[in-house]
Design an enzyme around this catalytic site. Structure first.
Site, PDB file in Angstrom:
ATOM      1  N   ASP A   8      -2.619 -16.155 -31.467  1.00 27.87           N
ATOM      2  CA  ASP A   8      -3.897 -15.411 -31.489  1.00 27.87           C
ATOM      3  C   ASP A   8      -4.436 -15.093 -32.887  1.00 27.87           C
ATOM      4  O   ASP A   8      -4.856 -13.952 -33.159  1.00 27.87           O
ATOM      5  CB  ASP A   8      -3.779 -14.117 -30.667  1.00 27.87           C
ATOM      6  N   ASP A  46      -6.750 -16.223 -27.292  1.00 27.82           N
ATOM      7  CA  ASP A  46      -7.181 -15.289 -26.252  1.00 27.82           C
ATOM      8  C   ASP A  46      -8.637 -15.661 -25.940  1.00 27.82           C
ATOM      9  O   ASP A  46      -9.456 -15.783 -26.863  1.00 27.82           O
ATOM     10  CB  ASP A  46      -7.088 -13.861 -26.839  1.00 27.82           C
ATOM     11  N   HIS A  48     -11.403 -14.696 -23.181  1.00 30.48           N
ATOM     12  CA  HIS A  48     -11.778 -13.902 -22.008  1.00 30.48           C
ATOM     13  C   HIS A  48     -13.233 -14.097 -21.592  1.00 30.48           C
ATOM     14  O   HIS A  48     -14.120 -14.198 -22.446  1.00 30.48           O
ATOM     15  CB  HIS A  48     -11.600 -12.412 -22.312  1.00 30.48           C
ATOM     16  N   HIS A  80     -13.081  -8.040 -26.451  1.00 31.67           N
ATOM     17  CA  HIS A  80     -12.585  -8.876 -27.554  1.00 31.67           C
ATOM     18  C   HIS A  80     -12.432 -10.314 -27.077  1.00 31.67           C
ATOM     19  O   HIS A  80     -12.250 -10.560 -25.884  1.00 31.67           O
ATOM     20  CB  HIS A  80     -11.239  -8.351 -28.076  1.00 31.67           C
ATOM     21  N   LYS A 105      -5.769 -18.570 -23.099  1.00 26.22           N
ATOM     22  CA  LYS A 105      -5.184 -17.668 -22.093  1.00 26.22           C
ATOM     23  C   LYS A 105      -6.124 -16.493 -21.856  1.00 26.22           C
ATOM     24  O   LYS A 105      -6.970 -16.188 -22.693  1.00 26.22           O
ATOM     25  CB  LYS A 105      -3.805 -17.179 -22.556  1.00 26.22           C
ATOM     26  N   CYS A 150       0.996  -9.828 -27.663  1.00 24.92           N
ATOM     27  CA  CYS A 150       1.082 -11.257 -27.361  1.00 24.92           C
ATOM     28  C   CYS A 150       2.302 -11.935 -27.973  1.00 24.92           C
ATOM     29  O   CYS A 150       2.888 -12.825 -27.351  1.00 24.92           O
ATOM     30  CB  CYS A 150      -0.222 -11.945 -27.742  1.00 24.92           C
TER      31      CYS A 150
HETATM   32  C1  VGL Z   1      -3.718  -9.179 -27.532  1.00 32.08           C
HETATM   33  C2  VGL Z   1      -4.356  -7.198 -26.644  1.00 32.08           C
HETATM   34  C3  VGL Z   1      -5.274  -7.807 -25.837  1.00 32.08           C
HETATM   35  C4  VGL Z   1      -2.840  -9.906 -28.500  1.00 32.08           C
HETATM   36  C5  VGL Z   1      -4.624  -9.842 -26.721  1.00 32.08           C
HETATM   37  O1  VGL Z   1      -3.219 -10.986 -28.972  1.00 32.08           O
HETATM   38  O2  VGL Z   1      -1.748  -9.374 -28.797  1.00 32.08           O
HETATM   39  N1  VGL Z   1      -3.586  -7.865 -27.474  1.00 32.08           N
HETATM   40  N2  VGL Z   1      -5.407  -9.138 -25.890  1.00 32.08           N
HETATM   41 ZN    ZN Z   2      -6.984 -10.047 -24.791  1.00 32.41          ZN
END
Ligand code: VGL
Ligand code: ZN
Length: 202
Positions: A8, A46, A48, A80, A105, A150
């Site tokens: 990420d 990430d 979404h 985010h 993801k 993550c």
């Molecule tokens: C993450 C919170 C929400 C991460 C992703 O990459 O750790 N944390 N989405």
């Molecule tokens: Zn996330």
């Protein structure tokens, strides 16, 4: 075979993003040289939809509050890494040519997905495990953000799947929403069999 998995490394997790990980940008200058030491490099992203279950605004709540989803506690976050936004892009300056494949993801609006391997309900796979198995890759090195979300979930799944796991501790940064979360995450990864190492040891 060995691979590096970058977790990420996206704008929204940097100090300039929507869900900033403290000092997340400190690790960036070390990522390109690190990638050069591996013949296989993968990244997670990430990714979404706007109506994602993890976004506090979608529940009229504030980030840091939680809700129950299918009997599991879901942490609520600022909006985010919305698909096709700048915040979801991988950070500028990293050598994308070295990344063999990116695994996205968190696409299902109803299920969060911290791990590089499975969604949080452990129902769907990202495809990473199959990809690694096909190439006989059994040793995984992890770096990225967030150590306490993550990275942790990815590492614990990797251990359960039977990989030999190294966490490049100095090239991970965490959210530490509750002070001590990062330390507890590292302790848990170590106690379950991950080796915590420093980049200079690679
Ligand atoms: C993450 C919170 C929400 C991460 C992703 O990459 O750790 N944390 N989405
Ligand atoms: Zn996330």
């Amino acid at each position: 075979m060995t691979a590096l998995i970058l977790i990420d490394l996206q704008n929204d997790f940097m100090p300039w993003g929507a869900l900033p990980v403290k000092a997340g940008n400190e690790i960036l200058p070390f990522i390109n040289p690190l990638m050069d030491r591996f013949s296989h490099v993968f990244a997670t992203q990430d990714w979404h939809p706007e109506d994602h279950v993890s976004f506090a605004v979608n529940h009229g709540k504030r980030p840091g509050e939680t809700i129950e989803v299918h009997h599991e506690t879901q942490m609520l976050w600022p909006e985010h890494c919305v698909q096709d936004t700048l915040g979801a892009d991988l950070v500028p300056g990293i050598n994308k040519e070295k990344i063999e494949k990116i695994f996205t993801k968190g696409i299902d609006s109803q299920v969060d997905s911290y791990s590089a391997f499975f969604d949080n309900a452990k129902k769907k796979e990202t495809g990473l495990h199959q990809y690694l198995q096909k190439r006989n890759i059994k040793e995984l090195y992890f770096a990225g953000v967030a150590t306490d979300y993550c990275v942790k979930y990815s590492v614990l799944d990797a251990l359960e799947l039977g990989y030999k796991v190294f966490v490049i501790q100095d090239l991970c940064r965490g959210v530490d929403l509750h002070s001590g979360d990062v330390k507890r995450a590292l302790d848990e990864m170590k106690s379950k069999g991950a080796k915590l190492i420093l980049a200079k040891a690679i």
